[in-house]
Design a protein around this motif. Structure first.
Motif, PDB file in Angstrom:
ATOM      1  N   PHE A   1       0.837  -1.200   0.000  1.00  0.00           N
ATOM      2  CA  PHE A   1       0.000   0.000   0.000  1.00  0.00           C
ATOM      3  C   PHE A   1       0.868   1.245   0.000  1.00  0.00           C
ATOM      4  CE2 PHE A   1      -1.790  -3.600   2.156  1.00  0.00           C
ATOM      5  CZ  PHE A   1      -3.066  -3.703   1.637  1.00  0.00           C
ATOM      6  N   ARG A   2       0.587   2.153  -0.894  1.00  0.00           N
ATOM      7  CA  ARG A   2       1.357   3.392  -0.908  1.00  0.00           C
ATOM      8  C   ARG A   2       0.427   4.572  -1.102  1.00  0.00           C
ATOM      9  NH1 ARG A   2       7.018   1.704  -3.967  1.00  0.00           N
ATOM     10  NH2 ARG A   2       7.295  -0.171  -2.697  1.00  0.00           N
ATOM     11  N   ALA A   3       0.529   5.504  -0.176  1.00  0.00           N
ATOM     12  CA  ALA A   3      -0.357   6.668  -0.215  1.00  0.00           C
ATOM     13  C   ALA A   3       0.233   7.781  -1.062  1.00  0.00           C
ATOM     14  CB  ALA A   3      -0.632   7.150   1.199  1.00  0.00           C
ATOM     15  N   GLU A   4       1.150   7.415  -1.973  1.00  0.00           N
ATOM     16  CA  GLU A   4       1.737   8.455  -2.826  1.00  0.00           C
ATOM     17  C   GLU A   4       0.635   9.005  -3.725  1.00  0.00           C
ATOM     18  OE1 GLU A   4       4.887   6.429  -4.809  1.00  0.00           O
ATOM     19  OE2 GLU A   4       3.610   4.808  -5.515  1.00  0.00           O
ATOM     20  N   ASN A   5       0.638  10.308  -3.888  1.00  0.00           N
ATOM     21  CA  ASN A   5      -0.451  10.926  -4.628  1.00  0.00           C
ATOM     22  C   ASN A   5      -0.117  10.989  -6.122  1.00  0.00           C
ATOM     23  OD1 ASN A   5      -2.890  12.044  -5.003  1.00  0.00           O
ATOM     24  ND2 ASN A   5      -2.603  13.745  -3.589  1.00  0.00           N
TER      25      ASN A   5
ATOM     26  N   ARG B   1       0.527   4.116 -14.092  1.00  0.00           N
ATOM     27  CA  ARG B   1       1.352   3.008 -13.618  1.00  0.00           C
ATOM     28  C   ARG B   1       1.412   2.890 -12.097  1.00  0.00           C
ATOM     29  NH1 ARG B   1       6.199   4.162 -14.458  1.00  0.00           N
ATOM     30  NH2 ARG B   1       5.645   6.330 -14.714  1.00  0.00           N
ATOM     31  N   HIS B   2       0.607   3.676 -11.392  1.00  0.00           N
ATOM     32  CA  HIS B   2       0.617   3.632  -9.930  1.00  0.00           C
ATOM     33  C   HIS B   2      -0.772   3.345  -9.364  1.00  0.00           C
ATOM     34  CE1 HIS B   2       4.409   5.855 -10.558  1.00  0.00           C
ATOM     35  NE2 HIS B   2       4.772   5.306  -9.411  1.00  0.00           N
ATOM     36  N   LEU B   3      -0.797   2.464  -8.384  1.00  0.00           N
ATOM     37  CA  LEU B   3      -2.014   2.205  -7.624  1.00  0.00           C
ATOM     38  C   LEU B   3      -1.697   2.458  -6.150  1.00  0.00           C
ATOM     39  CD1 LEU B   3      -2.967  -1.198  -9.259  1.00  0.00           C
ATOM     40  CD2 LEU B   3      -4.354   0.879  -9.385  1.00  0.00           C
TER      41      LEU B   3
END
Ligand code: ATP
Ligand code: MN
Length: 478
Positions: free
Chosen positions: A229-233, A238-240
């Motif tokens: 899990f990554r809370a990167e905005n 290519r990002h979830l």
């Protein structure tokens, strides 16, 4: 359970026997007297044709054979008279398991945009495209386990809730049972996490690596395959916020062994899909070609989907150091014509435009980049003798960019602790450091983003279309 999988029936030549099929109506055509109903049960891409002699059934039932309805058909398997299919089912008994009002059912037999299908993600498994994608996703997942099992790796479960942030990047989702409206505070006015469920701050894991290392330093060869899990905005294609990662970790592997394994593993997975999913791949190839032809010239892929997969299989990945990559980029016509948006100089974190240039324009092959500047990589990577670089590796794929990130790990306690001290991580990671204090060993590992792999293999442009229910900023429906 009495039904026959449509996949099996379509391969059968054992005609004139009684069969039962259950599935959803994809299409219905025909005349007043005969209806040809195309039924799909998800077991494969193709539909089976059900021939319904209208007069033999109640009008009430015939009316309900609409696109989207779910039917059970008892009948006979016959060699087909039409040329489009080898066999068909002549209906003798029909049960409507579930009606679908044609006025309201959103999935009519026509082309729908992927954006629209994302809004009805609860129904998209019933489309040909998403059936194909998710069958391929299944095969890739199965192949991951088979690959490692055959090579003596053990499937290892790193925790999903953790109190450590592997990258120290603070892009985590917090896990707490404290009341949001009334957080307990300590004397200094800060939130008192000692009253929280775990007695400390906790979050969802961004990577299972650190705990996988502990496993490898006892079991030798392990791999994780779990959600991260990554809370990167980063609202990119290519990002979830929730994605699945495969992280093998190997005792006694150096950086070169690590690269060899990663290349062999990726090729195995691609070969597996070429062998086992040819029908679904051929279908996705068609949609890939169509989509590709609608793109701007400079964004078009020169290869078809299957051609691209074969190409990756048949060619050795290019392996160059970060420093060589910077030299190539600086000497490139792109750089001279100032076509890169971001500056190219030693020490930068390569941007996706740089990675794509190397893979798609310069080498036209998958590229393994290694020995990155230590400042831009994580604390646990093994430091090289030059004092400037670490034994990191990233694998870059055409159209995807980074698909794998990994490294040889720092096994020397003093060097590792110098880094955790500098980052203020030493106290929290005491258990990680102890593996270097007692019986340390050289070891390496990498992380493969499962959805990026599925994206590459299926040719889908957006990562949200290769996971059943994507999680991204402002979106967690279903
Ligand atoms: P990127 O630079 O593309 O954000 P990263 O450097 O953050 O990737 P790592 O931390 O090395 O990636 O993670 C290992 C692998 O996990 C990546 O190579 C990629 O395949 C995948 N990955 C990373 N972040 C995401 C994400 N947000 N969604 C899907 N896959 C991801
Ligand atoms: Mn990232």
């Amino acid at each position: 359970m009495k039904q026959n999988a449509i996949r099996h029936l379509l391969q059968s030549t054992d005609f004139d026997r009684p069969v039962v099929v259950q599935g959803w109506v994809r299409n219905r055509r025909g005349s007043k007297s005969v209806a040809f109903v195309h039924l799909n049960d998800g077991s494969c891409l193709a539909n089976i044709q059900v021939v319904v002699n209208v007069e033999e059934f109640a009008e009430e039932i015939i009316k309900k054979i609409a696109v989207g309805a779910c039917l059970e058909v008892e009948g006979k398997l016959l060699a087909s008279q039409g040329s489009e299919q080898a066999c068909e089912v002549l209906a003798e008994k029909l049960v409507i398991l579930g009606e679908a009002d044609p006025e309201k059912y959103p999935l009519q037999p026509k082309a729908h945009s992927l954006e629209f299908l994302r809004e009805i993600a609860h129904l998209r498994p019933r489309t040909a495209t998403f059936g194909a994608i998710f069958r391929i996703r299944h095969h890739l997942g199965f192949a991951v386990h088979q690959y490692f099992h055959e090579r003596g790796f053990f499937y290892w479960q790193s925790p999903i809730i953790t109190a450590s942030d592997a990258e120290g990047a603070g892009e985590t989702f917090r896990v707490t049972t404290l009341p949001l409206a009334q957080m307990p505070k300590n004397e200094t006015g800060a939130i008192d996490f000692t009253q929280d469920f775990f007695g400390r701050e906790a979050n969802l894991t961004v990577s299972g690596q650190l705990e996988a290392e502990l496993g490898a330093l006892g079991l030798g060869l392990v791999y994780t395959f779990g959600p991260t899990f990554r809370a990167e905005n980063s609202n990119t294609t290519r990002h979830l916020a929730e994605f699945w990662m495969i992280e093998p970790e190997m005792a006694f592997y150096d950086a070169k062994d690590n690269q060899d394994l990663a290349e062999d593993f990726l090729k195995y997975l691609i070969r597996f899909v070429l062998t086992h999913c040819s029908e679904d791949l051929a279908f996705l190839e068609e949609r890939f070609q169509k989509e590709n032809s609608q793109k701007k010239k400079e964004e078009q892929s020169e290869m078809g989907l299957i051609e691209k997969l074969r190409f990756v299989l048949e060619n050795e990945f290019v392996r160059i150091s970060y420093t060589e990559a910077i030299d190539i980029l600086q000497a490139s016509p792109y750089h001279k014509k100032k076509k890169f948006k971001f500056e190219v100089k030693w020490g930068i974190d390569l941007q996706s435009e740089h990675e794509r240039y190397l893979v798609e324009k310069h080498f036209r092959k998958p590229v393994i980049l290694f020995d990155y500047p230590k400042e831009i990589k994580a604390f646990y990577m093994k430091q090289n003798e030059d004092g400037k670089t670490v034994r990191a590796m990233d694998i870059l794929f055409p159209g995807i960019g980074e698909i794998v990130g990994g490294s040889q790990r720092e096994e020397v306690l003093e060097k590792l602790q110098a880094r955790t001290d500098a980052l203020g991580l030493t106290q929290n990671l005491w258990w990680y450091l102890e593996t270097r204090r007692f019986g340390t060993a050289p070891h390496s590992g990498f992380g493969l983003g499962f959805e990026r792999l599925v994206q590459f293999v299926t040719g889908m442009g957006n990562i949200r279309d290769v996971i059943p229910y994507p999680r991204s900023p402002q979106s967690a429906d279903f």
